[in-house]
Design a protein around this motif. Structure first.
Motif, mmCIF file in Angstrom:
data_model
loop_
_atom_site.group_PDB
_atom_site.id
_atom_site.type_symbol
_atom_site.label_atom_id
_atom_site.label_comp_id
_atom_site.label_asym_id
_atom_site.label_seq_id
_atom_site.Cartn_x
_atom_site.Cartn_y
_atom_site.Cartn_z
ATOM 1 N N LEU A 116 0.830 -1.193 0.000
ATOM 2 C CA LEU A 116 0.000 0.000 0.000
ATOM 3 C C LEU A 116 0.872 1.253 0.000
ATOM 4 C CD1 LEU A 116 -3.016 0.899 0.291
ATOM 5 C CD2 LEU A 116 -2.584 1.037 2.747
ATOM 6 N N GLU A 117 0.464 2.239 -0.760
ATOM 7 C CA GLU A 117 1.133 3.531 -0.729
ATOM 8 C C GLU A 117 0.912 4.129 0.661
ATOM 9 O OE1 GLU A 117 -1.335 2.656 -2.793
ATOM 10 O OE2 GLU A 117 -0.458 2.543 -4.793
ATOM 11 N N MET A 118 1.981 4.659 1.247
ATOM 12 C CA MET A 118 1.905 5.138 2.629
ATOM 13 C C MET A 118 0.878 6.248 2.819
ATOM 14 S SD MET A 118 3.590 3.303 4.694
ATOM 15 C CE MET A 118 3.401 1.797 3.771
ATOM 16 N N GLU A 119 0.638 7.044 1.784
ATOM 17 C CA GLU A 119 -0.369 8.113 1.929
ATOM 18 C C GLU A 119 -1.788 7.543 2.029
ATOM 19 O OE1 GLU A 119 0.689 7.784 -2.479
ATOM 20 O OE2 GLU A 119 1.832 7.953 -0.634
ATOM 21 N N LYS A 120 -1.953 6.264 1.752
ATOM 22 C CA LYS A 120 -3.264 5.611 1.861
ATOM 23 C C LYS A 120 -3.383 4.747 3.110
ATOM 24 C CE LYS A 120 -4.008 5.455 -3.128
ATOM 25 N NZ LYS A 120 -4.196 4.592 -4.301
ATOM 26 N N ILE A 121 -2.448 4.905 4.053
ATOM 27 C CA ILE A 121 -2.398 4.012 5.209
ATOM 28 C C ILE A 121 -3.689 4.001 6.021
ATOM 29 C CG2 ILE A 121 -1.352 5.637 6.853
ATOM 30 C CD1 ILE A 121 -0.535 1.877 6.438
ATOM 31 N N ASN A 122 -4.392 5.118 6.105
ATOM 32 C CA ASN A 122 -5.625 5.134 6.906
ATOM 33 C C ASN A 122 -6.716 4.226 6.343
ATOM 34 O OD1 ASN A 122 -4.563 6.749 8.881
ATOM 35 N ND2 ASN A 122 -5.526 8.621 8.158
ATOM 36 N N SER A 123 -6.564 3.775 5.111
ATOM 37 C CA SER A 123 -7.576 2.872 4.541
ATOM 38 C C SER A 123 -7.571 1.503 5.230
ATOM 39 C CB SER A 123 -7.377 2.720 3.032
ATOM 40 O OG SER A 123 -6.161 2.051 2.746
ATOM 41 N N VAL A 124 -6.483 1.154 5.939
ATOM 42 C CA VAL A 124 -6.444 -0.133 6.636
ATOM 43 C C VAL A 124 -7.029 -0.054 8.044
ATOM 44 C CG1 VAL A 124 -4.428 -0.866 5.300
ATOM 45 C CG2 VAL A 124 -4.109 0.035 7.618
ATOM 46 N N ILE A 125 -7.287 1.147 8.534
ATOM 47 C CA ILE A 125 -7.771 1.329 9.908
ATOM 48 C C ILE A 125 -9.028 0.498 10.193
ATOM 49 C CG2 ILE A 125 -8.637 2.999 11.610
ATOM 50 C CD1 ILE A 125 -5.602 3.278 11.050
ATOM 51 N N PRO A 126 -10.043 0.488 9.327
ATOM 52 C CA PRO A 126 -11.230 -0.329 9.654
ATOM 53 C C PRO A 126 -10.919 -1.818 9.840
ATOM 54 C CG PRO A 126 -11.738 1.215 7.893
ATOM 55 C CD PRO A 126 -10.251 1.272 8.107
ATOM 56 N N LEU A 127 -9.991 -2.372 9.047
ATOM 57 C CA LEU A 127 -9.651 -3.791 9.192
ATOM 58 C C LEU A 127 -8.872 -4.039 10.486
ATOM 59 C CD1 LEU A 127 -8.629 -4.831 5.557
ATOM 60 C CD2 LEU A 127 -10.829 -5.112 6.698
ATOM 61 N N VAL A 128 -7.921 -3.160 10.806
ATOM 62 C CA VAL A 128 -7.132 -3.324 12.024
ATOM 63 C C VAL A 128 -8.014 -3.091 13.256
ATOM 64 C CG1 VAL A 128 -5.111 -2.514 13.301
ATOM 65 C CG2 VAL A 128 -5.007 -2.723 10.812
ATOM 66 N N TYR A 129 -8.952 -2.177 13.141
ATOM 67 C CA TYR A 129 -9.928 -1.948 14.217
ATOM 68 C C TYR A 129 -10.726 -3.235 14.468
ATOM 69 C CZ TYR A 129 -13.828 0.231 16.735
ATOM 70 O OH TYR A 129 -14.778 0.557 17.679
ATOM 71 N N GLU A 130 -11.167 -3.868 13.404
ATOM 72 C CA GLU A 130 -11.926 -5.117 13.504
ATOM 73 C C GLU A 130 -11.054 -6.228 14.094
ATOM 74 O OE1 GLU A 130 -15.402 -7.077 13.385
ATOM 75 O OE2 GLU A 130 -15.177 -5.020 12.707
ATOM 76 N N LEU A 131 -9.801 -6.315 13.662
ATOM 77 C CA LEU A 131 -8.869 -7.312 14.183
ATOM 78 C C LEU A 131 -8.758 -7.207 15.695
ATOM 79 C CD1 LEU A 131 -6.464 -9.372 13.951
ATOM 80 C CD2 LEU A 131 -4.995 -7.371 13.618
ATOM 81 N N ASN A 132 -8.718 -5.982 16.197
ATOM 82 C CA ASN A 132 -8.579 -5.739 17.637
ATOM 83 C C ASN A 132 -9.925 -5.675 18.353
ATOM 84 O OD1 ASN A 132 -5.593 -5.273 18.247
ATOM 85 N ND2 ASN A 132 -5.934 -4.142 16.362
ATOM 86 N N LYS A 133 -10.968 -6.117 17.652
ATOM 87 C CA LYS A 133 -12.324 -6.204 18.221
ATOM 88 C C LYS A 133 -12.794 -4.879 18.820
ATOM 89 C CE LYS A 133 -11.874 -11.168 19.178
ATOM 90 N NZ LYS A 133 -11.414 -11.475 17.905
ATOM 91 N N GLY A 134 -12.349 -3.784 18.214
ATOM 92 C CA GLY A 134 -12.772 -2.466 18.661
ATOM 93 C C GLY A 134 -12.131 -1.997 19.948
#
Length: 141
Positions: free
Chosen positions: A8-26
């Motif tokens: 992923l291009e680093m300027e798009k890093i926030n696009s992974v936040i929803p998946l990582v949020y889900e991984l950590n169960k909120g």
């Protein structure tokens, strides 16, 4: 399914936040994740993703370093694939892509941590020929 693996291009890093949020169960607020990722991208970190067309369906952080006991090493981190994409061999294909990607960059070892509460991941990593080397300890200050 038009699956693509890429860094992923680093300027798009926030696009992974929803998946990582889900991984950590909120358990980690999205604002905290955004702040942490903004720091991570300035370190020896890259983020590999799985795309199905334009949809982000998987993520894996990659930490690069040299360790005295293993040499040039990469550590996959926060590995997550959306539930509807699991059980189709996508994780195996993703890791095959990661192994080849890091090998081309000159890295010789893959090391990782996985939560003791996630036995599904243990089975996956054993099937990928990972061996348990030690324990990971954490102390919050």
């Amino acid at each position: 399914m038009a699956i693509v693996f890429k860094v992923l291009e680093m300027e798009k890093i926030n696009s992974v936040i929803p998946l990582v949020y889900e991984l950590n169960k909120g358990n980690i607020p999205k604002e905290v994740l955004e702040q942490r990722f903004s720091e991570m991208v300035t370190q020896n970190y890259e983020c590999a993703v799985i795309l199905d067309g334009d949809n982000l369906v998987g993520v894996c952080g990659l930490w690069f370093c040299t360790r005295h006991y293993s040499g040039r090493s990469v550590e996959p981190d926060h590995v997550y694939i959306e539930e509807t994409y699991r059980g189709q061999g996508l994780g195996k294909k993703f890791f095959s892509w990661i192994y080849e990607y890091v090998r081309r960059k000159g890295y010789e070892v893959v090391e990782l941590n996985t939560y003791v509460s996630n036995p599904q991941s243990h089975k996956f990593y054993f099937n990928e020929d990972f061996k348990i080397l030690g324990f990971h300890f954490l102390k919050k200050l």
